[in-house]
Design an enzyme around this catalytic site. Structure first.
Site, PDB file in Angstrom:
ATOM      1  N   TYR A  57       0.856  -1.194   0.000  1.00 28.66           N
ATOM      2  CA  TYR A  57       0.000   0.000   0.000  1.00 28.66           C
ATOM      3  C   TYR A  57       0.886   1.236   0.000  1.00 28.66           C
ATOM      4  O   TYR A  57       1.849   1.320   0.765  1.00 28.66           O
ATOM      5  CB  TYR A  57      -0.874   0.023   1.266  1.00 28.66           C
ATOM      6  CG  TYR A  57      -1.652   1.310   1.428  1.00 28.66           C
ATOM      7  CD1 TYR A  57      -2.976   1.396   1.006  1.00 28.66           C
ATOM      8  CD2 TYR A  57      -1.067   2.452   1.975  1.00 28.66           C
ATOM      9  CE1 TYR A  57      -3.692   2.583   1.127  1.00 28.66           C
ATOM     10  CE2 TYR A  57      -1.769   3.648   2.093  1.00 28.66           C
ATOM     11  CZ  TYR A  57      -3.075   3.698   1.667  1.00 28.66           C
ATOM     12  OH  TYR A  57      -3.787   4.872   1.781  1.00 28.66           O
ATOM     13  N   GLU A 101      -3.400   7.340  -4.285  1.00 25.64           N
ATOM     14  CA  GLU A 101      -3.253   6.090  -3.532  1.00 25.64           C
ATOM     15  C   GLU A 101      -3.156   4.896  -4.468  1.00 25.64           C
ATOM     16  O   GLU A 101      -3.904   4.804  -5.429  1.00 25.64           O
ATOM     17  CB  GLU A 101      -4.468   5.917  -2.598  1.00 25.64           C
ATOM     18  CG  GLU A 101      -4.428   4.648  -1.765  1.00 25.64           C
ATOM     19  CD  GLU A 101      -5.762   4.402  -1.045  1.00 25.64           C
ATOM     20  OE1 GLU A 101      -5.883   4.806   0.125  1.00 25.64           O
ATOM     21  OE2 GLU A 101      -6.684   3.819  -1.657  1.00 25.64           O
TER      22      GLU A 101
END
Ligand code: GDP
Ligand code: MN
Length: 382
Positions: free
Chosen positions: A101, A189
């Site tokens: 992530y 993101e």
């Protein structure tokens, strides 16, 4: 402006961030054509602005044309957490060894950018934050200094990424930072950022929020419009060129000037109410703008009462009053109005409202902001 995954990937590609080749499709036939063009295996991905599409069945792998067709049929039209899938993105399927992530956002309190990086990707970051907070590396970046490759590399090491993922991840992180800053994102993101068995690192998902205030320097954003899932109320307000932000309370708000509009939200909260929106009709607003503003507010089903808070400087009281009278002629307002009208030509404005003979059930006037707030909240909570 929130982008769909595939638009986010298009944006990433401008900054050289590796993504899988693919194509968007609005029909089953288009999806099959996109799959054939990409070459199998492919993954068919629902394009909705909500996370957890995978778990909801909105992401499916297909090994051949028949499967691509079957998945496109199932996913197009599917309801994912209240979002109906109107478009899919079909891309080459990737082999995944590990999922990470990474994201950039602004930390307003610190007045710095915030990078978050974790070896535990592919799951919601909120869950990781809750269950295993140490697995997330948080790095503040001074916008003046920027982010160097060395600092990015160290973050990868600190996040415990395996040796063979570090070069690839560092490269993407630096590019993502550029995308986030030069590309004027509020959020950039990648979840998951994947390591392939070949050792390549690659963005498998994209979540991008563009900063609307920077729109003037990004003519290329035009291409993202139209498809974005805008709040219906905000869409209507944008068409009328109004500064409107939809909220989820019950008191519709119209004020002149952003500062007064914010104060109005505060005072409504203070007396126990909740705002249905922020709406600044600006300085010098005329009758037409006021009528348009009331139309937008009237369209919001949650609105139980409307607070018009005007302190006239450039905005003139009689124009505001004319707008209200005009709006009441144009549309059947579902909620009563409480108005506080002060400043330039307020007297004339009040006289116009009186002369119009509007019944008290539809419009009340109060002398102060606080009194008006109490009345309007009383009506909303009745
Ligand atoms: P989200 O659930 O809405 O965040 O959608 P993502 O695009 O992040 O996909 C969710 C999950 O589906 C990923 O974490 C992967 O595990 C899986 N997935 C997505 N694309 C692929 C792919 O190309 N190959 C494989 N094997 N899995 C994929
Ligand atoms: Mn994801």
């Amino acid at each position: 402006m929130d982008l769909f995954e595939y638009q986010g990937k298009q944006y990433f590609a401008r900054y050289d961030i590796p993504v899988s080749p693919g194509g968007p499709a609005d029909t089953v036939d288009e999806a099959v054509a996109a799959a054939n063009a990409a070459g199998y295996p492919v993954v068919v991905k629902a394009q909705v602005q909500v996370g957890g599409r995978g778990k909801a069945g909105g992401i499916k792998l297909a090994d051949n044309e028949a499967e691509a067709r079957q998945h496109a049929e199932a996913i197009l039209g599917m309801d994912i957490k209240g979002h109906v899938v109107k478009r899919v993105w079909v891309e080459n399927a990737s082999d995944i060894e590990e999922e990470y992530y990474v994201s950039f956002t602004l930390d307003r309190a610190e007045k710095k950018h915030l990078m978050m990086l974790s070896r535990e990707g592919g799951v919601e970051i909120e869950v990781v934050a809750e269950e295993n907070p140490d697995a997330i590396i948080k790095l503040h970046i001074d916008p003046v200094d920027g982010l160097s490759a060395d600092v990015a590399r160290q973050a990868c090491i600190d996040a415990n990424l395996p040796e063979r993922a570090i070069d690839g991840a560092t490269d993407i992180i630096v590019k993502l930072y550029r995308c986030y800053t030069e590309g004027d994102c509020d959020l950039a993101e990648i979840n998951p950022l994947i390591l392939k068995p070949t050792g390549e690192v690659h963005a498998l998902d994209a979540k991008v929020t563009l900063d609307g205030n920077a729109e003037y320097r990004h003519p290329e954003w035009e291409a993202f419009k139209g498809l974005t899932e805008m709040d219906e109320r905000e869409k209507m307000a944008a068409e009328k060129d109004l500064q409107y932000i939809g909220l989820d309370g019950t008191v519709g708000i119209i004020a002149n000037g952003a500062g007064l509009a914010m104060s109005t939200l505060d005072v409504v909260n203070q007396v126990g109410g909740s705002a249905a929106n922020f709406l600044d009709i600006g300085g010098g607003a005329n009758a037409d703008v006021m009528a348009g503003a009331l139309e937008v507010i009237n369209f919001d089903e949650n609105v139980k009462s409307i607070f018009i808070n005007i302190f006239g400087g450039i905005t003139r009281g009689e124009e505001v009053a004319k707008g209200i009278v005009e709006a009441l002629n144009r549309v059947e307002l579902k909620a009563p109005i409480v108005i506080r009208l002060d400043g330039t030509n307020a007297e004339e404005g009040r006289q116009i409202l009186l002369d119009a003979g509007i019944p008290e059930s539809k419009l009340r006037s109060e002398p102060t902001m606080l009194a008006a707030a109490k009345t309007v909240v009383g009506l909303a909570n009745a």
